[in-house]
Design a protein around this motif. Structure first.
Motif, PDB file in Angstrom:
ATOM      1  N   ALA A  20       0.083 -17.076  -0.205  1.00  0.00           N
ATOM      2  CA  ALA A  20      -0.206 -15.939  -1.062  1.00  0.00           C
ATOM      3  C   ALA A  20       0.326 -14.669  -0.409  1.00  0.00           C
ATOM      4  CB  ALA A  20      -1.714 -15.823  -1.279  1.00  0.00           C
ATOM      5  N   ARG A  21       0.660 -13.700  -1.225  1.00  0.00           N
ATOM      6  CA  ARG A  21       1.131 -12.429  -0.708  1.00  0.00           C
ATOM      7  C   ARG A  21      -0.014 -11.660  -0.084  1.00  0.00           C
ATOM      8  NH1 ARG A  21       4.737  -9.527  -5.157  1.00  0.00           N
ATOM      9  NH2 ARG A  21       6.670  -9.829  -4.030  1.00  0.00           N
ATOM     10  N   LEU A  22       0.296 -10.877   0.939  1.00  0.00           N
ATOM     11  CA  LEU A  22      -0.684 -10.041   1.609  1.00  0.00           C
ATOM     12  C   LEU A  22      -0.906  -8.801   0.763  1.00  0.00           C
ATOM     13  CD1 LEU A  22      -2.280  -9.962   4.249  1.00  0.00           C
ATOM     14  CD2 LEU A  22      -0.418  -8.624   5.211  1.00  0.00           C
ATOM     15  N   ASN A  23      -2.111  -8.628   0.268  1.00  0.00           N
ATOM     16  CA  ASN A  23      -2.444  -7.481  -0.554  1.00  0.00           C
ATOM     17  C   ASN A  23      -3.235  -6.505   0.308  1.00  0.00           C
ATOM     18  OD1 ASN A  23      -2.733  -5.803  -2.690  1.00  0.00           O
ATOM     19  ND2 ASN A  23      -4.276  -7.032  -3.737  1.00  0.00           N
ATOM     20  N   VAL A  24      -2.537  -5.578   0.934  1.00  0.00           N
ATOM     21  CA  VAL A  24      -3.152  -4.634   1.856  1.00  0.00           C
ATOM     22  C   VAL A  24      -3.849  -3.537   1.059  1.00  0.00           C
ATOM     23  CG1 VAL A  24      -2.741  -3.095   3.807  1.00  0.00           C
ATOM     24  CG2 VAL A  24      -1.297  -5.102   3.487  1.00  0.00           C
ATOM     25  N   PRO A  25      -5.146  -3.320   1.301  1.00  0.00           N
ATOM     26  CA  PRO A  25      -5.851  -2.238   0.601  1.00  0.00           C
ATOM     27  C   PRO A  25      -5.238  -0.879   0.944  1.00  0.00           C
ATOM     28  CG  PRO A  25      -7.411  -3.694   1.708  1.00  0.00           C
ATOM     29  CD  PRO A  25      -6.042  -4.089   2.158  1.00  0.00           C
ATOM     30  N   GLN A  29      -3.736   0.903   4.532  1.00  0.00           N
ATOM     31  CA  GLN A  29      -2.390   1.478   4.621  1.00  0.00           C
ATOM     32  C   GLN A  29      -2.451   2.945   5.042  1.00  0.00           C
ATOM     33  OE1 GLN A  29      -0.586   0.846   0.804  1.00  0.00           O
ATOM     34  NE2 GLN A  29      -0.140  -1.308   1.215  1.00  0.00           N
ATOM     35  N   LYS A  91      -0.589  -5.836   8.850  1.00  0.00           N
ATOM     36  CA  LYS A  91      -0.403  -7.290   8.789  1.00  0.00           C
ATOM     37  C   LYS A  91      -1.734  -8.023   8.677  1.00  0.00           C
ATOM     38  CE  LYS A  91       3.821  -7.272  11.491  1.00  0.00           C
ATOM     39  NZ  LYS A  91       4.446  -7.690  12.749  1.00  0.00           N
ATOM     40  N   SER A 158     -11.846  -2.718   3.048  1.00  0.00           N
ATOM     41  CA  SER A 158     -11.224  -2.847   4.370  1.00  0.00           C
ATOM     42  C   SER A 158     -11.856  -3.988   5.156  1.00  0.00           C
ATOM     43  CB  SER A 158     -11.363  -1.548   5.166  1.00  0.00           C
ATOM     44  OG  SER A 158     -10.669  -0.511   4.532  1.00  0.00           O
ATOM     45  N   PHE A 161     -10.754  -7.297   3.696  1.00  0.00           N
ATOM     46  CA  PHE A 161      -9.355  -7.566   4.008  1.00  0.00           C
ATOM     47  C   PHE A 161      -9.221  -8.193   5.394  1.00  0.00           C
ATOM     48  CE2 PHE A 161      -5.434  -5.858   6.020  1.00  0.00           C
ATOM     49  CZ  PHE A 161      -4.516  -6.604   5.299  1.00  0.00           C
ATOM     50  N   GLN A 165      -8.284 -12.402   6.463  1.00  0.00           N
ATOM     51  CA  GLN A 165      -7.006 -12.685   7.119  1.00  0.00           C
ATOM     52  C   GLN A 165      -7.176 -13.666   8.247  1.00  0.00           C
ATOM     53  OE1 GLN A 165      -4.230 -11.751   5.667  1.00  0.00           O
ATOM     54  NE2 GLN A 165      -5.570 -10.800   4.184  1.00  0.00           N
TER      55      GLN A 165
END
Length: 165
Positions: A20-25, A29, A91, A158, A161, A165
């Motif tokens: 799955a793609r990393l969906n960074v909040p 960021q 990451k 956060s 997330f 991971q």
């Protein structure tokens, strides 16, 4: 040469990624970008304030004794570790936010101790008449870093997330 729909989309190939793609909040960021920008601005302001002769004098004073050299090199390592943590945060590395917290505890503790006369106050200290004034200045100086830490540890998005991971 025949193009099949499953292999290409327009001019680009589909990726065969099974992850799955990393969906960074957005908050993570913003925190990572803030770390990089704060450290970059700190260095830019030091260079602007001291100029080239001042930087040379600062480095010369920093390497006069082994203790000063270790403090100087330690502060440089701390800056690079903070920047590395910023890239690792995006990451999704949970250890990066804890290491960043540790760097802030170390930097704040050393600044506080050096400002009170322990260590080498002539190089790394905060000027002030009283402990209260020094503490107030230190808190104001570290306020951006405290806000970054709040962005990394307080919001549920956060925390989730980094937990996932």
């Amino acid at each position: 040469m025949a193009f099949t729909e499953e292999n290409t989309v327009g001019f680009f190939k589909k990726s065969a990624s099974s992850h799955a793609r990393l969906n960074v909040p957005a908050l993570v960021q913003v925190a990572a970008l803030a770390i990089i920008m704060i450290r970059g601005l700190d260095l830019l302001m030091i260079f602007n304030t001291l100029g080239v002769p001042g930087i040379v004098e600062f480095i010369h004073r920093s390497v006069q004794t082994w203790n000063l050299t270790l403090v100087f090199l330690g502060s440089l390592v701390l800056v690079f570790v903070e920047i590395y943590c910023a890239f690792s945060l995006v990451k999704g590395r949970n250890w990066a936010r804890w290491v960043y917290l540790l760097t802030q505890v170390i930097a704040t503790g050393y600044l506080w101790a050096a400002s009170l006369g322990y260590g080498y106050p002539e190089l790394f200290s905060i000027a002030g008449e009283s402990k209260r004034e020094i503490l107030r200045t230190l808190v104001m100086q570290k306020l951006p870093d405290m806000l970054v830490l709040l962005l990394l540890f307080i919001p549920p998005a956060s925390r989730r997330f980094f937990r996932l991971q």
